[in-house]
Motif scaffolding. Structure first.
Motif, PDB file in Angstrom:
ATOM      1  N   ILE A   1      -0.520  12.615  -0.328  1.00 17.61           N
ATOM      2  CA  ILE A   1      -0.262  11.459   0.261  1.00 17.61           C
ATOM      3  C   ILE A   1      -1.037  10.955   1.757  1.00 17.61           C
ATOM      4  CG2 ILE A   1       1.606  11.875   1.679  1.00 17.61           C
ATOM      5  CD1 ILE A   1       2.843   9.165   0.794  1.00 17.61           C
TER       6      ILE A   1
ATOM      7  N   VAL B   1       0.717  -1.349  -0.089  1.00 19.50           N
ATOM      8  CA  VAL B   1       0.013  -0.076  -0.017  1.00 19.50           C
ATOM      9  C   VAL B   1       0.832   1.225   0.105  1.00 19.50           C
ATOM     10  CG1 VAL B   1      -1.554   1.303   1.190  1.00 19.50           C
ATOM     11  CG2 VAL B   1      -1.860  -1.344   1.326  1.00 19.50           C
TER      12      VAL B   1
ATOM     13  N   ARG C   1      -7.739   1.076  -1.665  1.00 19.06           N
ATOM     14  CA  ARG C   1      -7.308   1.607  -0.526  1.00 19.06           C
ATOM     15  C   ARG C   1      -5.838   2.106  -0.668  1.00 19.06           C
ATOM     16  NH1 ARG C   1     -11.745   1.329   0.407  1.00 19.06           N
ATOM     17  NH2 ARG C   1     -12.963   0.707   2.369  1.00 19.06           N
ATOM     18  N   LEU C   2      -5.540   3.279  -0.107  1.00 14.60           N
ATOM     19  CA  LEU C   2      -4.262   3.761  -0.184  1.00 14.60           C
ATOM     20  C   LEU C   2      -3.889   3.997   1.354  1.00 14.60           C
ATOM     21  CD1 LEU C   2      -4.144   6.464  -3.183  1.00 14.60           C
ATOM     22  CD2 LEU C   2      -3.418   4.058  -3.153  1.00 14.60           C
ATOM     23  N   MET C   3      -2.795   4.452   1.622  1.00 18.02           N
ATOM     24  CA  MET C   3      -2.029   4.418   2.911  1.00 18.02           C
ATOM     25  C   MET C   3      -2.925   5.274   3.788  1.00 18.02           C
ATOM     26  SD  MET C   3       0.139   2.660   4.011  1.00 18.02           S
ATOM     27  CE  MET C   3       1.408   2.539   5.691  1.00 18.02           C
TER      28      MET C   3
ATOM     29  N   TYR D   1      -7.393  11.028   1.853  1.00 18.64           N
ATOM     30  CA  TYR D   1      -8.259   9.467   1.836  1.00 18.64           C
ATOM     31  C   TYR D   1      -9.500   9.569   1.052  1.00 18.64           C
ATOM     32  CZ  TYR D   1     -11.038  11.176   5.777  1.00 18.64           C
ATOM     33  OH  TYR D   1     -11.813  11.875   6.775  1.00 18.64           O
TER      34      TYR D   1
ATOM     35  N   THR E   1       4.217   6.453   7.430  1.00 13.75           N
ATOM     36  CA  THR E   1       3.896   7.232   6.429  1.00 13.75           C
ATOM     37  C   THR E   1       4.739   8.561   6.415  1.00 13.75           C
ATOM     38  OG1 THR E   1       2.069   6.204   6.257  1.00 13.75           O
ATOM     39  CG2 THR E   1       2.109   8.139   4.983  1.00 13.75           C
TER      40      THR E   1
ATOM     41  N   SER F   1       0.998   4.332  -2.897  1.00 13.48           N
ATOM     42  CA  SER F   1       0.398   5.663  -2.233  1.00 13.48           C
ATOM     43  C   SER F   1       1.642   6.644  -2.851  1.00 13.48           C
ATOM     44  CB  SER F   1       0.522   5.827  -0.775  1.00 13.48           C
ATOM     45  OG  SER F   1      -0.697   4.739  -0.324  1.00 13.48           O
TER      46      SER F   1
ATOM     47  N   PRO G   1      -9.397   8.775  -2.833  1.00  9.04           N
ATOM     48  CA  PRO G   1      -9.076   7.528  -3.207  1.00  9.04           C
ATOM     49  C   PRO G   1     -10.543   6.514  -2.613  1.00  9.04           C
ATOM     50  CG  PRO G   1      -7.384   8.204  -2.167  1.00  9.04           C
ATOM     51  CD  PRO G   1      -8.184   9.482  -2.221  1.00  9.04           C
TER      52      PRO G   1
END
Length: 296
Positions: A232, A75, A247-249, A235, A273, A79, A238
């Motif tokens: 980044i 992931v 799903r991303l980070m 949320y 992250t 991302s 995404p």
């Protein structure tokens, strides 16, 4: 009161104390809390306060988060890829806009142009994302136009619910944040330097490559950082553009906190992250400093 009248340091400390406490309460204290929680363990609805590295061990050993497997990336790399592509696209598209406003628009109308550039972003962020779903959807604008033109017979299903749609939506949402720092850097360029370069035999292309572009590097680096860091952590886009299976980070962190009730793992993911983002930011800052040192 006498100590403040006689001591400059006391006056400086008194003036700095309110913003310092504000920063500690709103920035440092939450960060310290996240760090502390990341070393705990979730026990039902409560937390086991015994320090442990289990959360970080899970992050670095699970194929989900970082290393991935033969079938798919982790992931975090995905991302970073999305954030990098969005940053690249926004900077490439923003530079011509900023260049046109800075060099070809009448000085009295530059503020109007900047105002016009920001108008689309007065609309709600969610509305803009949903509009992209309408544009890229199965029966959306793109598919309808292609069918009407006879290019395709059946609507394309690959336009939405994939990383490309996320990159497109995020690029549109953050491009204005890349235009402004590049514009500021271009405005600071002494126009006499461009005239001097042309007097020395440079044409417009070589003047741009050897004078304008190098002097705009600080603005480009600023645009990269301003776009990359919030992208980044996004949320919402995404979640809407990838669908339930993507799903991303940032989505992983949100899910750990609000859906799976695993705060320690969510805190650990957030810190990993954050560390990667800080390293990327420091890299670009170092490149910018080395570039400026080389130019001087």
């Amino acid at each position: 009161m006498a100590i403040f009248e006689s001591s400059p340091r006391a006056r400086a400390a008194a003036l700095a104390a309110p913003p310092f406490l504000y920063a500690v309460l709103l920035l440092a204290l939450p960060l310290v809390t996240v760090v502390a929680v990341s070393f705990m363990t979730q026990q039902g609805v409560g937390l086991d306060l015994t320090p442990t590295l289990a959360n970080y061990r899970e992050i670095f050993t699970s194929p989900v988060y970082i290393w991935g497997n033969a079938q798919r990336w982790g992931v975090l790399p995905v991302s970073l890829f999305v954030a990098g592509m969005v940053t690249l696209i926004t900077v490439v598209l923003a530079f011509p806009i900023a260049y046109f406003v800075s060099f070809h628009v009448d000085p009295g109308r530059k503020s109007l142009w900047l105002f016009l550039i920001t108008i689309p972003f007065w609309t709600s962020y969610l509305i803009r994302i949903f509009l992209w779903k309408v544009i890229l959807g199965f029966n959306g604008v793109v598919n309808t136009a292609l069918q009407a033109a006879g290019v395709i017979e059946e609507p394309l299903q690959v336009l939405l619910y994939n990383l490309s749609s996320v990159i497109i939506a995020l690029s549109h949402s953050y491009i204005v944040f890349a235009v402004l720092p590049i514009y500021v850097a271009l405005e600071k360029i002494d126009r006499s330097l461009l005239e001097a370069a042309q007097d020395l035999g440079e044409n417009r292309v070589t003047t741009f490559l050897r004078v304008t572009l190098p002097l705009a590097v600080p603005g480009i680096v600023g645009a990269v950082l301003i776009v990359f860091i919030p992208v980044i952590g996004d949320y919402v886009t995404p979640e809407l553009m990838l669908g339930a299976g993507g799903r991303l980070m940032a989505n992983m962190i949100q899910a750990q906190f609000l859906q799976l009730n695993n705060w320690p793992l969510g805190a650990a993911l957030a810190l990993v992250t954050m560390t990667v983002v800080v390293l990327v930011a420091l890299l670009f800052v170092a490149i910018n400093r080395r570039w400026l040192r080389g130019r001087s």
